[in-house]
Design an enzyme around this catalytic site. Structure first.
Site, PDB file in Angstrom:
ATOM      1  N   CYS B  32      -6.691-104.298  10.553  1.00 19.39           N
ATOM      2  CA  CYS B  32      -6.820-103.089  11.383  1.00 19.39           C
ATOM      3  C   CYS B  32      -7.978-103.204  12.379  1.00 19.39           C
ATOM      4  CB  CYS B  32      -6.997-101.894  10.451  1.00 19.39           C
ATOM      5  SG  CYS B  32      -7.744-100.454  11.201  1.00 19.39           S
ATOM      6  N   CYS B  35     -10.569-100.391  12.369  1.00 16.83           N
ATOM      7  CA  CYS B  35     -11.430-100.508  11.174  1.00 16.83           C
ATOM      8  C   CYS B  35     -12.592-101.447  11.479  1.00 16.83           C
ATOM      9  CB  CYS B  35     -10.647-101.041   9.981  1.00 16.83           C
ATOM     10  SG  CYS B  35      -9.224-100.032   9.512  1.00 16.83           S
TER      11      CYS B  35
END
Lengths: 312, 107
Positions: B32, B35
Site C-alpha cells: 500500500c 501506508c
C-alpha cells in the site's frame, strides 16, 4: 539569522550546486527521486546529507513543481538553487516559506478563519513558527499551541481545512521536517478545491453524479471492446485512451459533459499554477533577502561543512 | 528502527486492549503506497507522544482476523483505542496535522 537546526550548510562547494542544477535541468536520477511523486514515499535524506539542504526545504520543494508535472518549474528550481549561497543555512528559508501558507495576502489560510478562538489558536501556532526562525522553540510550547487549537477547532467547522494545515505547521522542523511536506500539500489541495469551487461552469451535484457514472461506463466499455481481440494484460494505455475518446465522441450528450469537465479542469489547473508561480516568486524573494545576509555573517576563515552528521 | 510495534492477533490483547495508555493502531499492508507515505508522520507522532500514546501496526494480510474484527475495509485505516474500546477511526494518507488533531486531546 538562523534557526535552531543550524547544521545543514548548502552544497559545501560550488561544483556540488552545479551538479544538482544540471541534474534538475536534465531530469536525472536525483530529480526523479526528489522532485517527483517518488519523494512522497521515498527517502530523500540524500538531498540533505549530500547537498546540505535543510530536510524541511527538501520536502517542501516537490509540491512547488507539482511533483514533476509542471515543466516550467525547472527554471524556478535553478533560480532558487542559484540564490542559495554555498554554505547557507536553509532552515530559515523553509520556515519563512511555510509561513506564507498563513500570511500570504492572496492565498494564505488566515483569510479562511474568522476572528475568534479558532483564529486566536491558529495565531498561537503561527507565532511559534515565527519564533522558530530566530530561536529554538521547546517541545512543550509546540504541544501547548497544538493542544489549544485541537480543543477549539470544532468551534468553526468552516475553517476545518485551514486548521488542519495550521496543525501541520505546529511542529518543530528540525525534529519533524516532513511537516513541511504536510503543510505545502494541504495548501496545494486547498487551493485546488477553491479553484474547482469558484469555476464559472461548476457541475451541479446531479451533473457530477452523471459524469462519474458515464466515465465508469465508458472505461468499462472500452476495456470490454479491446479485450475482445486480446488479453486484458496486453492492452496498452494509448490504445485504451484512444478507445475511451472514441466512445465519448460517439454520444454527443455525454461528450458535451466530458468537454465541460476538461475545460473546467484546465481552468482549475491554471489557477493552481498561478498559486505555484506566486509562491515560487515569493520564495525567491525570501531567498535573496535572507540568505545573502546570512552568508555575510559566516566567518570566511571558518571551513564550511555540509552538515553535522549527528543530526542525520 | 521503527517506533511502531508490530502487533499480531496473539499480542493484540496485551498490547492494545489491556494498554494503560491510548493506542493508535495502524492497519496497513506491505503493497500500500499511502501506508508507506504515512509512515514518516506516524514515526514523528510516535516520538512526539512517547509515553503518552502507544503506536502499533497491524498488517491486514498477515492478520485478517483483526482486520475483520475491526471492519477494516481499506488501508491505511487508523483506529485509536482507549480502555480497550475504539474511540476514533480515520482512513487514508495521514498528515502530522491530522495526527495532532486527534491525539493532542488524548495526551
Amino acid at each position: 539569522m538562523s534557526g535552531p537546526g543550524n547544521t545543514f550548510r548548502a552544497f559545501g562547494e560550488e561544483a556540488r550546486r552545479q551538479a544538482l542544477i544540471a541534474d534538475i535541468r536534465n531530469k536525472g536520477p536525483i530529480y526523479t527521486a526528489w522532485l517527483t511523486r517518488a519523494s512522497i514515499e521515498g527517502d530523500i535524506s540524500a538531498i540533505s546529507a549530500e547537498h546540505g539542504l535543510h530536510p524541511a526545504l527538501a520536502r517542501l520543494l516537490p509540491a512547488l513543481g507539482a511533483f514533476g508535472e509542471a515543466e516550467d518549474a525547472r527554471s524556478f528550481y535553478e533560480a532558487l538553487l542559484n540564490a542559495i549561497p554555498v554554505g547557507a543555512e536553509t532552515g530559515e528559508l523553509a520556515r519563512q516559506t511555510l509561513l506564507l501558507a498563513w500570511t500570504d495576502p492572496v492565498y494564505g489560510r488566515a483569510r479562511m478563519v474568522a476572528p475568534g478562538p479558532v483564529r486566536d489558536a491558529c495565531e498561537g501556532v503561527v507565532a511559534l513558527v515565527k519564533q522558530s526562525v530566530e530561536q529554538a522553540v521547546d517541545k512543550k510550547a509546540w504541544r501547548s499551541a497544538r493542544a489549544t487549537l485541537a480543543a477549539v477547532r470544532h468551534d468553526d467547522p468552516a475553517a476545518e481545512k485551514a486548521t488542519d494545515l495550521v496543525m501541520s505547521l505546529g511542529w518543530d522542523l528540525d525534529q519533524a521536517p516532513g511537516a513541511a511536506h504536510d503543510v505545502i500539500s494541504a495548501w496545494a489541495a486547498a487551493v485546488n478545491l477553491e479553484a474547482d469551487a469558484s469555476d464559472e461552469d461548476c457541475f451541479t451535484a446531479e451533473e457530477s453524479a452523471t459524469f462519474e457514472t458515464e466515465m465508469n461506463k465508458v472505461n468499462e466499455e472500452a476495456m470490454d471492446s479491446l479485450a475482445q481481440g486480446q488479453s486484458v494484460e496486453s492492452i496498452g494505455v494509448e490504445d485504451f485512451m484512444a478507445e475511451v475518446e472514441k466512445l465519448w465522441r460517439a454520444d454527443p450528450v455525454r461528450h458535451a459533459l466530458k468537454q465541460r469537465s476538461v475545460a473546467r479542469r484546465e481552468r482549475s489547473n491554471a489557477k493552481v499554477a498561478a498559486w505555484r508561480g506566486s509562491i515560487q516568486r515569493r520564495m525567491l524573494d525570501l531567498a535573496q533577502a535572507t540568505l545573502v545576509a546570512e552568508t555575510t555573517a559566516i566567518n570566511p576563515a571558518e571551513p564550511v561543512g555540509l552538515h553535522d552528521r549527528q543530526q542525520l | 528502527m521503527s517506533r511502531l510495534k508490530i502487533v499480531t492477533t496473539e499480542t493484540f490483547e496485551a498490547e492494545v486492549l489491556q494498554s494503560q495508555i491510548p493506542v493508535l493502531v495502524d492497519f496497513h499492508a506491505a503493497w500500500c503506497g499511502p501506508c508507506k507515505a504515512s509512515a514518516p508522520a506516524l514515526e514523528d507522532a510516535a516520538r512526539e507522544f512517547e509515553g503518552e500514546i502507544a503506536f502499533v501496526k497491524v498488517d491486514v494480510d498477515e492478520e485478517p482476523t483483526l482486520a475483520r474484527t475491526y471492519d477494516v475495509q481499506g488501508v491505511p485505516t487508523f483506529i485509536v483505542m482507549k480502555d480497550g474500546q475504539p474511540i476514533e477511526r480515520f482512513q487514508g494518507l495521514v498528515s502530522r496535522g491530522k495526527l495532532a488533531s486527534v491525539l493532542e486531546p488524548l495526551a
